[in-house]
Design a protein around this motif. Sequence first.
Motif, short mmCIF file in Angstrom:
data_model
loop_
_atom_site.label_atom_id
_atom_site.label_comp_id
_atom_site.label_asym_id
_atom_site.label_seq_id
_atom_site.Cartn_x
_atom_site.Cartn_y
_atom_site.Cartn_z
N LYS A 186 -36.46 -55.65 16.69
CA LYS A 186 -35.01 -55.48 16.65
C LYS A 186 -34.59 -54.59 17.81
CE LYS A 186 -31.28 -54.02 13.77
NZ LYS A 186 -30.52 -54.78 12.88
N LEU A 187 -33.66 -55.06 18.61
CA LEU A 187 -33.17 -54.30 19.75
C LEU A 187 -32.10 -53.32 19.29
CD1 LEU A 187 -32.93 -57.16 22.37
CD2 LEU A 187 -34.67 -55.39 22.21
N PRO A 188 -32.01 -52.16 19.94
CA PRO A 188 -31.00 -51.18 19.55
C PRO A 188 -29.59 -51.70 19.80
CG PRO A 188 -32.13 -50.47 21.54
CD PRO A 188 -32.81 -51.73 21.06
N SER A 189 -28.67 -51.29 18.93
CA SER A 189 -27.28 -51.69 19.11
C SER A 189 -26.41 -50.46 19.08
CB SER A 189 -26.85 -52.67 18.02
OG SER A 189 -26.74 -52.00 16.79
N ASP A 190 -25.14 -50.64 19.43
CA ASP A 190 -24.22 -49.51 19.45
C ASP A 190 -23.47 -49.34 18.14
OD1 ASP A 190 -22.38 -51.53 19.45
OD2 ASP A 190 -21.42 -50.98 21.34
N GLY A 191 -23.91 -50.02 17.09
CA GLY A 191 -23.29 -49.87 15.78
C GLY A 191 -22.40 -51.03 15.40
N ASP A 192 -21.86 -51.76 16.38
CA ASP A 192 -21.02 -52.91 16.05
C ASP A 192 -21.75 -54.23 16.30
OD1 ASP A 192 -21.03 -53.26 18.79
OD2 ASP A 192 -18.86 -53.11 19.04
N GLY A 193 -23.07 -54.14 16.49
CA GLY A 193 -23.86 -55.34 16.70
C GLY A 193 -24.11 -55.68 18.16
N THR A 194 -23.41 -55.00 19.08
CA THR A 194 -23.62 -55.26 20.49
C THR A 194 -24.98 -54.70 20.90
OG1 THR A 194 -21.26 -55.04 20.88
CG2 THR A 194 -22.69 -54.90 22.82
N ILE A 195 -25.78 -55.51 21.54
CA ILE A 195 -27.10 -55.08 21.96
C ILE A 195 -26.97 -54.18 23.19
CG2 ILE A 195 -29.35 -55.83 22.81
CD1 ILE A 195 -28.79 -56.52 19.88
N LEU A 196 -27.62 -53.04 23.14
CA LEU A 196 -27.62 -52.13 24.28
C LEU A 196 -28.73 -52.53 25.24
CD1 LEU A 196 -27.21 -48.70 22.46
CD2 LEU A 196 -25.45 -50.10 23.52
N THR A 197 -28.43 -52.50 26.51
CA THR A 197 -29.42 -52.83 27.53
C THR A 197 -29.71 -51.58 28.34
OG1 THR A 197 -27.78 -53.39 29.21
CG2 THR A 197 -28.42 -55.16 27.69
N THR A 198 -30.64 -51.70 29.26
CA THR A 198 -30.94 -50.55 30.12
C THR A 198 -29.76 -50.21 31.02
OG1 THR A 198 -31.94 -52.03 31.73
CG2 THR A 198 -33.41 -50.97 30.12
N ASN A 199 -28.80 -51.12 31.15
CA ASN A 199 -27.61 -50.85 31.95
C ASN A 199 -26.49 -50.20 31.15
OD1 ASN A 199 -28.82 -51.97 34.21
ND2 ASN A 199 -28.12 -54.02 33.69
N SER A 200 -26.67 -50.07 29.84
CA SER A 200 -25.64 -49.47 28.99
C SER A 200 -25.48 -48.00 29.33
CB SER A 200 -26.01 -49.60 27.52
OG SER A 200 -26.07 -50.95 27.14
N ALA A 201 -24.23 -47.55 29.38
CA ALA A 201 -23.97 -46.13 29.64
C ALA A 201 -24.09 -45.31 28.36
CB ALA A 201 -22.58 -45.97 30.23
N ILE A 202 -23.95 -45.96 27.20
CA ILE A 202 -24.01 -45.25 25.92
C ILE A 202 -25.44 -44.79 25.66
CG2 ILE A 202 -23.66 -45.46 23.43
CD1 ILE A 202 -21.55 -47.62 24.10
N GLY A 203 -25.60 -43.52 25.37
CA GLY A 203 -26.91 -42.99 25.04
C GLY A 203 -27.81 -42.73 26.24
N LYS A 204 -27.29 -42.89 27.43
CA LYS A 204 -28.09 -42.68 28.64
C LYS A 204 -28.10 -41.20 29.00
CE LYS A 204 -28.54 -45.69 32.02
NZ LYS A 204 -28.22 -46.58 33.13
N VAL A 205 -29.27 -40.71 29.37
CA VAL A 205 -29.38 -39.33 29.82
C VAL A 205 -28.81 -39.22 31.22
CG1 VAL A 205 -30.96 -37.45 30.37
CG2 VAL A 205 -31.38 -38.88 28.35
N SER A 206 -27.77 -38.42 31.37
CA SER A 206 -27.09 -38.27 32.66
C SER A 206 -27.70 -37.18 33.53
CB SER A 206 -25.61 -37.97 32.45
OG SER A 206 -24.98 -38.99 31.71
N GLN A 207 -28.18 -36.10 32.89
CA GLN A 207 -28.80 -35.00 33.63
C GLN A 207 -29.65 -34.17 32.68
OE1 GLN A 207 -26.19 -31.67 34.84
NE2 GLN A 207 -24.51 -32.67 33.73
N VAL A 208 -30.62 -33.50 33.27
CA VAL A 208 -31.49 -32.59 32.51
C VAL A 208 -31.60 -31.30 33.32
CG1 VAL A 208 -33.79 -32.20 31.55
CG2 VAL A 208 -32.82 -34.51 31.56
N VAL A 209 -31.39 -30.16 32.66
CA VAL A 209 -31.56 -28.85 33.30
C VAL A 209 -32.37 -27.98 32.36
CG1 VAL A 209 -29.49 -28.95 34.75
CG2 VAL A 209 -29.31 -28.11 32.40
N SER A 210 -33.11 -27.04 32.93
CA SER A 210 -34.01 -26.25 32.10
C SER A 210 -34.18 -24.84 32.66
CB SER A 210 -35.38 -26.94 32.04
OG SER A 210 -36.24 -26.26 31.16
#
Length: 173
Positions: free
Chosen positions: A2-26
């Motif tokens: 089962k592929l991840p979805s955004d909650g409304d059934g739309t399949i998220l792809t690697t191009n999806s902006a939702i849930g993408k890590v934009s930056q990491v600082v430490s």
Amino acid sequence: LKLPSDGDGTILTTNSAIGKVSQVVSNNFTTAVSRTTNDVTSFADISGFSQAITPSATSSKVGILLTVNISNQYAGRNSGVRVLRDSSTILMPTGGTYANFHIFSREGANSIIYNGSVFLLDSPNTTSTITYKVQWAAEGYSGGNNTIYMNKRGYSSQDYGVASSITLWEIAA
């Protein structure tokens, strides 16, 4: 599979902006520090143990991974840390009738280094720079003071050092 979805059934792809890590600082906090106190409800900043981030969108979430290494001067004393966004506590537990922490420690013997970690997911709702900082507090001993240590063994042996860290992830929402 089962592929991840955004909650409304739309399949998220690697191009999806939702849930993408934009930056990491430490901030790998390697300094050995101590604080002497007798009030487990009186928190103080740990100088230099913070990390700033500037979210790219108000809808972004910030994931916070905090790892600390703390010890007490005396066995059987309560101590702990919490995380603040600028000057506001975030996602604080409310179950304690006396004190609440993100990471709590009560060593069975002095000179034991307690390693604790917590992951928090914050919604800062801003594109301004924010700083997540770490504060700590410790309970006194028999009406007197107790010293809490970070990144080293406390009291009877201070020969061993460790590192703590705070890492922030901006996650696009």
